[in-house]
Design a protein around this motif. Sequence first.
Motif, PDB file in Angstrom:
ATOM      1  N   GLU A  33       0.830  -1.186   0.000  1.00 50.61           N
ATOM      2  CA  GLU A  33       0.000   0.000   0.000  1.00 50.61           C
ATOM      3  C   GLU A  33       0.866   1.238   0.000  1.00 50.61           C
ATOM      4  O   GLU A  33       1.786   1.364   0.789  1.00 50.61           O
ATOM      5  CB  GLU A  33      -0.899  -0.007   1.223  1.00 50.61           C
TER       6      GLU A  33
ATOM      7  N   GLY B  43      -6.937  -1.331   4.403  1.00 53.49           N
ATOM      8  CA  GLY B  43      -7.463  -1.271   5.762  1.00 53.49           C
ATOM      9  C   GLY B  43      -8.824  -0.604   5.866  1.00 53.49           C
ATOM     10  O   GLY B  43      -9.416  -0.575   6.941  1.00 53.49           O
TER      11      GLY B  43
ATOM     12  N   TYR C 112     -11.589  -1.542   4.474  1.00 57.31           N
ATOM     13  CA  TYR C 112     -12.673  -2.499   4.227  1.00 57.31           C
ATOM     14  C   TYR C 112     -12.601  -3.647   5.220  1.00 57.31           C
ATOM     15  O   TYR C 112     -11.536  -3.969   5.718  1.00 57.31           O
ATOM     16  CB  TYR C 112     -12.547  -3.115   2.817  1.00 57.31           C
TER      17      TYR C 112
ATOM     18  N   TRP D 273     -12.445  -7.477   5.542  1.00 58.29           N
ATOM     19  CA  TRP D 273     -12.050  -8.600   4.688  1.00 58.29           C
ATOM     20  C   TRP D 273     -12.685  -9.882   5.242  1.00 58.29           C
ATOM     21  O   TRP D 273     -12.982  -9.961   6.439  1.00 58.29           O
ATOM     22  CB  TRP D 273     -10.518  -8.718   4.646  1.00 58.29           C
TER      23      TRP D 273
ATOM     24  N   GLY E 142      -2.449  -4.568  12.266  1.00 62.79           N
ATOM     25  CA  GLY E 142      -3.024  -4.450  10.914  1.00 62.79           C
ATOM     26  C   GLY E 142      -4.531  -4.426  10.993  1.00 62.79           C
ATOM     27  O   GLY E 142      -5.233  -5.059  10.217  1.00 62.79           O
ATOM     28  N   ALA E 143      -5.055  -3.627  11.937  1.00 66.07           N
ATOM     29  CA  ALA E 143      -6.463  -3.741  12.311  1.00 66.07           C
ATOM     30  C   ALA E 143      -7.417  -3.205  11.242  1.00 66.07           C
ATOM     31  O   ALA E 143      -8.521  -3.713  11.086  1.00 66.07           O
ATOM     32  CB  ALA E 143      -6.703  -3.021  13.637  1.00 66.07           C
TER      33      ALA E 143
ATOM     34  N   ASP F 104      -2.434  -0.071  13.559  1.00 62.08           N
ATOM     35  CA  ASP F 104      -2.201  -0.247  12.125  1.00 62.08           C
ATOM     36  C   ASP F 104      -0.888   0.479  11.827  1.00 62.08           C
ATOM     37  O   ASP F 104      -0.264   1.053  12.734  1.00 62.08           O
ATOM     38  CB  ASP F 104      -3.372   0.320  11.311  1.00 62.08           C
TER      39      ASP F 104
ATOM     40  N   LEU G 256       0.396   4.682   7.636  1.00 59.60           N
ATOM     41  CA  LEU G 256      -0.893   4.721   6.941  1.00 59.60           C
ATOM     42  C   LEU G 256      -1.926   5.441   7.814  1.00 59.60           C
ATOM     43  O   LEU G 256      -2.769   4.805   8.450  1.00 59.60           O
ATOM     44  CB  LEU G 256      -1.360   3.293   6.608  1.00 59.60           C
TER      45      LEU G 256
ATOM     46  N   CYS H 222      -5.592   4.564   7.736  1.00 54.65           N
ATOM     47  CA  CYS H 222      -5.983   3.304   8.391  1.00 54.65           C
ATOM     48  C   CYS H 222      -6.072   3.496   9.906  1.00 54.65           C
ATOM     49  O   CYS H 222      -6.949   2.916  10.550  1.00 54.65           O
ATOM     50  CB  CYS H 222      -4.995   2.202   8.030  1.00 54.65           C
TER      51      CYS H 222
ATOM     52  N   LEU I 267       1.569   1.058  14.777  1.00 54.25           N
ATOM     53  CA  LEU I 267       2.615   0.019  14.882  1.00 54.25           C
ATOM     54  C   LEU I 267       2.883  -0.525  13.489  1.00 54.25           C
ATOM     55  O   LEU I 267       2.010  -1.163  12.890  1.00 54.25           O
ATOM     56  CB  LEU I 267       2.161  -1.142  15.771  1.00 54.25           C
TER      57      LEU I 267
ATOM     58  N   TRP J  17       4.748  -3.150  11.280  1.00 52.37           N
ATOM     59  CA  TRP J  17       5.317  -4.479  11.533  1.00 52.37           C
ATOM     60  C   TRP J  17       6.833  -4.435  11.406  1.00 52.37           C
ATOM     61  O   TRP J  17       7.386  -3.882  10.454  1.00 52.37           O
ATOM     62  CB  TRP J  17       4.775  -5.495  10.521  1.00 52.37           C
TER      63      TRP J  17
ATOM     64  N   SER K 173      -5.871 -10.254  11.451  1.00 52.53           N
ATOM     65  CA  SER K 173      -6.750 -10.736  10.384  1.00 52.53           C
ATOM     66  C   SER K 173      -6.216 -10.279   9.037  1.00 52.53           C
ATOM     67  O   SER K 173      -6.031  -9.076   8.802  1.00 52.53           O
ATOM     68  CB  SER K 173      -8.159 -10.159  10.608  1.00 52.53           C
TER      69      SER K 173
HETATM   70  C1  LIG Z   1      -5.849  -6.849   4.016  1.00 53.97           C
HETATM   71  S1  LIG Z   1      -5.956  -5.536   5.194  1.00 53.97           S
HETATM   72  C2  LIG Z   1      -6.780  -6.321   6.559  1.00 53.97           C
HETATM   73  C3  LIG Z   1      -7.519  -5.338   7.403  1.00 53.97           C
HETATM   74  C4  LIG Z   1      -8.299  -5.961   8.562  1.00 53.97           C
HETATM   75  N1  LIG Z   1      -7.391  -6.615   9.486  1.00 53.97           N
HETATM   76  C5  LIG Z   1      -9.324  -6.924   8.042  1.00 53.97           C
HETATM   77  O1  LIG Z   1      -9.041  -8.131   7.994  1.00 53.97           O
HETATM   78  O2  LIG Z   1     -10.431  -6.503   7.672  1.00 53.97           O
HETATM   79  C6  LIG Z   1      -4.251  -5.446   5.796  1.00 53.97           C
HETATM   80  C7  LIG Z   1      -4.063  -4.456   6.931  1.00 53.97           C
HETATM   81  O3  LIG Z   1      -2.687  -4.439   7.292  1.00 53.97           O
HETATM   82  C8  LIG Z   1      -2.258  -3.090   7.429  1.00 53.97           C
HETATM   83  N2  LIG Z   1      -0.821  -3.034   7.100  1.00 53.97           N
HETATM   84  C9  LIG Z   1      -0.246  -3.162   5.879  1.00 53.97           C
HETATM   85  N3  LIG Z   1       1.087  -3.074   5.965  1.00 53.97           N
HETATM   86  C10 LIG Z   1       1.365  -2.882   7.287  1.00 53.97           C
HETATM   87  C11 LIG Z   1       2.585  -2.720   8.022  1.00 53.97           C
HETATM   88  N4  LIG Z   1       3.772  -2.757   7.404  1.00 53.97           N
HETATM   89  N5  LIG Z   1       2.508  -2.557   9.364  1.00 53.97           N
HETATM   90  C12 LIG Z   1       1.318  -2.531   9.997  1.00 53.97           C
HETATM   91  N6  LIG Z   1       0.124  -2.680   9.347  1.00 53.97           N
HETATM   92  C13 LIG Z   1       0.148  -2.853   8.011  1.00 53.97           C
HETATM   93  C14 LIG Z   1      -3.104  -2.337   6.429  1.00 53.97           C
HETATM   94  O4  LIG Z   1      -3.168  -0.956   6.710  1.00 53.97           O
HETATM   95  C15 LIG Z   1      -4.434  -3.036   6.590  1.00 53.97           C
HETATM   96  O5  LIG Z   1      -5.191  -2.484   7.624  1.00 53.97           O
END
Ligand SMILES: C[S@@+](CC[C@H](N)C(=O)[O-])C[C@H]1O[C@@H](n2cnc3c(N)ncnc32)[C@H](O)[C@@H]1O
Length: 307
Positions: free
Chosen positions: A49, A117, A119, A121, A147-148, A168, A172, A175, A196, A198, A217
């Motif tokens: 993203e 983030g 939507y 999923w 990654g909430a 998240d 971002l 998010c 946070l 990752w 998730s």
């Molecule tokens: C596929 S979405 C899933 C969102 C939510 N957990 C759900 O299942 O509906 C992936 C999530 O990971 C977050 N994300 C992506 N890269 C990330 C990173 N490097 N560190 C923390 N969060 C991250 C995105 O912002 C997003 O909210």
Amino acid sequence: MSPSWLPAFSVPLPPGSCDSPPHPHASSAFPLLRPGGTAEGRVAPGAREAVPDGLAAPRPPPTPACPRPADSPLGARGLPGHVARAQRFRFSEERGPGAHGAELEVRVPQVLHLQYGMYVWPCAVVLAQYLWFHRRSLLGKAVLEIGAGVSLPGILAAKCGAKVILSDSLELPYCLEICRQSCQMNNLPCMQVVGLTWGHISQDLLALPPQDIILASDVFFEPEDFEDILTTVYFLMQKNPKVQLWSTYQVRSADWSLEALLYKWDMKCVHIPLEAFDADKEDIAESALPGRHTVEMLVISFAKDSL
Ligand SMILES: C[S@@+](CC[C@H](N)C(=O)[O-])C[C@H]1O[C@@H](n2cnc3c(N)ncnc32)[C@H](O)[C@@H]1O
């Protein structure tokens, strides 16, 4: 990928055993390693993203328990130019002897936006169902969602009495803002939201209290992020060796595997079949979102948590 940013003191890579004690519902220790599996389902969140130009906010101060409007990097009204639409999920007690007809409703915002983030999923609905199934064990537990995004599982856990922190990526801000909107929509305005990213050992990560459960998730979608995610989890395992990662992932590629990384980071994994928590159906919580997507439920813990 080597976590080069990590201070040396926190990167011991002890050789570990991934021997998993038999779990009552375990069918595979490493479901991400599924020879012969098929990629299936909704278009993968594959590409990284990007932060749109102008949104790369400087690092905000840690979110206070009750954020004031000025604390939001995106302003008091949340996401300018974007209308949040509420989506409702209604969880009901499974029928059976002793059932009392318990129900719980969670509403989360969704915004038409390019970031994943924004939507819900399918994985989130399945993980929320797992939490609902185990709701009686959540009271008073320290729970962190990583990654909430719109945070369906974390919000549900909070409504079941857990002390929840949502997170998240710090990079971002949209998010993070939708995490906050989700809290507001569910009358949980004082829930803590932190940035946070990752794999980054940030001040906010260092400041976190020991956690009992980490929720994740649909975060295992980009293999180059897998080790960063496990690094963050490993760091939290140092604070509480008994912490568990409860994670759902959508099977999109048969080639992706966590096995070697779990071994490297001294973690073990059990696969929880969906039927064990009433999630083996296309509709969950009055939502058709799970549909026919192949979603797997994992519980990951420190390999030596019984020591
Ligand atoms: C596929 S979405 C899933 C969102 C939510 N957990 C759900 O299942 O509906 C992936 C999530 O990971 C977050 N994300 C992506 N890269 C990330 C990173 N490097 N560190 C923390 N969060 C991250 C995105 O912002 C997003 O909210």
